[in-house]
Design an enzyme around this catalytic site. Structure first.
Site, PDB file in Angstrom:
ATOM      1  CG  HIS A 277     -58.962 -80.922 -29.178  1.00  0.00           C
ATOM      2  ND1 HIS A 277     -58.189 -81.119 -28.056  1.00  0.00           N
ATOM      3  CD2 HIS A 277     -58.391 -81.669 -30.158  1.00  0.00           C
ATOM      4  CE1 HIS A 277     -57.205 -81.983 -28.346  1.00  0.00           C
ATOM      5  NE2 HIS A 277     -57.295 -82.310 -29.613  1.00  0.00           N
TER       6      HIS A 277
ATOM      7  CE  LYS B  79     -51.185 -90.670 -30.008  1.00  0.00           C
ATOM      8  NZ  LYS B  79     -51.809 -89.374 -30.283  1.00  0.00           N
TER       9      LYS B  79
ATOM     10  NE  ARG C 264     -52.506 -79.614 -34.555  1.00  0.00           N
ATOM     11  CZ  ARG C 264     -52.147 -80.539 -33.712  1.00  0.00           C
ATOM     12  NH1 ARG C 264     -51.902 -80.228 -32.465  1.00  0.00           N
ATOM     13  NH2 ARG C 264     -52.013 -81.793 -34.092  1.00  0.00           N
TER      14      ARG C 264
ATOM     15  CB  SER D 216     -53.116 -82.979 -25.893  1.00  0.00           C
ATOM     16  OG  SER D 216     -54.366 -82.717 -26.460  1.00  0.00           O
TER      17      SER D 216
HETATM   18  P1  ADP Z   1     -54.994 -87.883 -32.328  1.00  0.00           P
HETATM   19  O1  ADP Z   1     -54.144 -88.779 -31.473  1.00  0.00           O
HETATM   20  O2  ADP Z   1     -56.123 -88.607 -33.003  1.00  0.00           O
HETATM   21  O3  ADP Z   1     -54.236 -86.998 -33.258  1.00  0.00           O
HETATM   22  P2  ADP Z   1     -55.572 -85.446 -30.819  1.00  0.00           P
HETATM   23  O4  ADP Z   1     -56.435 -85.285 -29.614  1.00  0.00           O
HETATM   24  O5  ADP Z   1     -54.146 -85.059 -30.708  1.00  0.00           O
HETATM   25  O6  ADP Z   1     -55.754 -86.950 -31.258  1.00  0.00           O
HETATM   26  O7  ADP Z   1     -56.188 -84.632 -32.030  1.00  0.00           O
HETATM   27  C1  ADP Z   1     -57.474 -84.909 -32.533  1.00  0.00           C
HETATM   28  C2  ADP Z   1     -57.707 -84.066 -33.764  1.00  0.00           C
HETATM   29  O8  ADP Z   1     -57.731 -82.697 -33.401  1.00  0.00           O
HETATM   30  C3  ADP Z   1     -56.620 -84.191 -34.840  1.00  0.00           C
HETATM   31  O9  ADP Z   1     -57.228 -84.063 -36.113  1.00  0.00           O
HETATM   32  C4  ADP Z   1     -55.722 -83.032 -34.570  1.00  0.00           C
HETATM   33  O10 ADP Z   1     -55.049 -82.605 -35.746  1.00  0.00           O
HETATM   34  C5  ADP Z   1     -56.735 -81.993 -34.110  1.00  0.00           C
HETATM   35  N1  ADP Z   1     -56.135 -81.000 -33.225  1.00  0.00           N
HETATM   36  C6  ADP Z   1     -55.351 -81.186 -32.155  1.00  0.00           C
HETATM   37  N2  ADP Z   1     -54.979 -80.018 -31.598  1.00  0.00           N
HETATM   38  C7  ADP Z   1     -55.545 -79.054 -32.367  1.00  0.00           C
HETATM   39  C8  ADP Z   1     -55.503 -77.624 -32.358  1.00  0.00           C
HETATM   40  N3  ADP Z   1     -54.791 -76.940 -31.477  1.00  0.00           N
HETATM   41  N4  ADP Z   1     -56.192 -76.973 -33.300  1.00  0.00           N
HETATM   42  C9  ADP Z   1     -56.880 -77.672 -34.232  1.00  0.00           C
HETATM   43  N5  ADP Z   1     -56.949 -78.997 -34.319  1.00  0.00           N
HETATM   44  C10 ADP Z   1     -56.279 -79.692 -33.406  1.00  0.00           C
END
Ligand code: ADP
Length: 159
Positions: free
Chosen positions: A17, A41, A90, A128
């Site tokens: 992130h 969630k 990703r 996460s």
């Molecule tokens: P959501 O439930 O909205 O997917 P996340 O916190 O899992 O929330 O992810 C938020 C955003 O960040 C999404 O666009 C996700 O694809 C991106 N994201 C999550 N992990 C990574 C990572 N390791 N590298 C790049 N982008 C990521």
């Protein structure tokens, strides 16, 4: 001042992130990182905890603000004056869901553009949920998350 909204669950924020936030920051004048209150969630961390971890993790990057919202991403984008929405991509597995969301958001608000950013390869396998699982099994996650998150995970799982 062209600001962009980066919405997500951030349960918790990872270095992937942070990579996306830094890339967005290079393209826009400001980034609003917003913790979504997603009723479907059941997060490990409360909204307040997720906001706090994000604030501490981005404290040394200019022009980043962190907030939370409960509702439609496009409504929050309008409220904050953002010109678009950032999402991270990703792998191919992210694509279908993200494509659908982006088109729905465009249907709801044609003035907002979704911009997809790809993180450094070393973060492409990171999410996460893997971090939560590792931490719950007492594994060291300091390569994957900011120091404040390491501490918060330790205190969460020592209870
Ligand atoms: P959501 O439930 O909205 O997917 P996340 O916190 O899992 O929330 O992810 C938020 C955003 O960040 C999404 O666009 C996700 O694809 C991106 N994201 C999550 N992990 C990574 C990572 N390791 N590298 C790049 N982008 C990521």
């Amino acid at each position: 001042m062209r600001k962009v909204l980066y919405p997500g669950t951030f349960d918790p924020v990872t270095n992937g992130h942070i990579d996306i936030i830094n890339r967005a920051r290079e393209m826009f004048d400001g980034v609003i990182v917003t913790v979504a209150v997603n009723p479907t969630k059941t997060p490990l961390f409360s909204v307040e905890e997720r906001v706090e971890m994000l604030r501490k993790s981005v404290a040394d990057i200019d022009n980043i603000t962190v907030d939370s919202f409960d509702g439609l991403v496009v409504d929050h984008a309008h409220e904050t004056g953002a010109v678009g929405i950032i999402r991270g991509l990703r792998a191919l597995s992210d694509f279908e869901y993200e494509f659908q969301m982006a088109l729905m958001n465009r249907k709801l608000a044609g003035d907002l553009t979704t911009v997809f950013l790809i993180p450094h390869e070393k973060y492409t396998y990171l999410n996460s949920s893997i971090v939560r699982n590792l931490a719950s099994l007492n594994s060291d996650v300091s390569d994957f998350v900011p120091p404040v998150v390491v501490e918060m995970l330790k205190s969460k799982f020592s209870k």
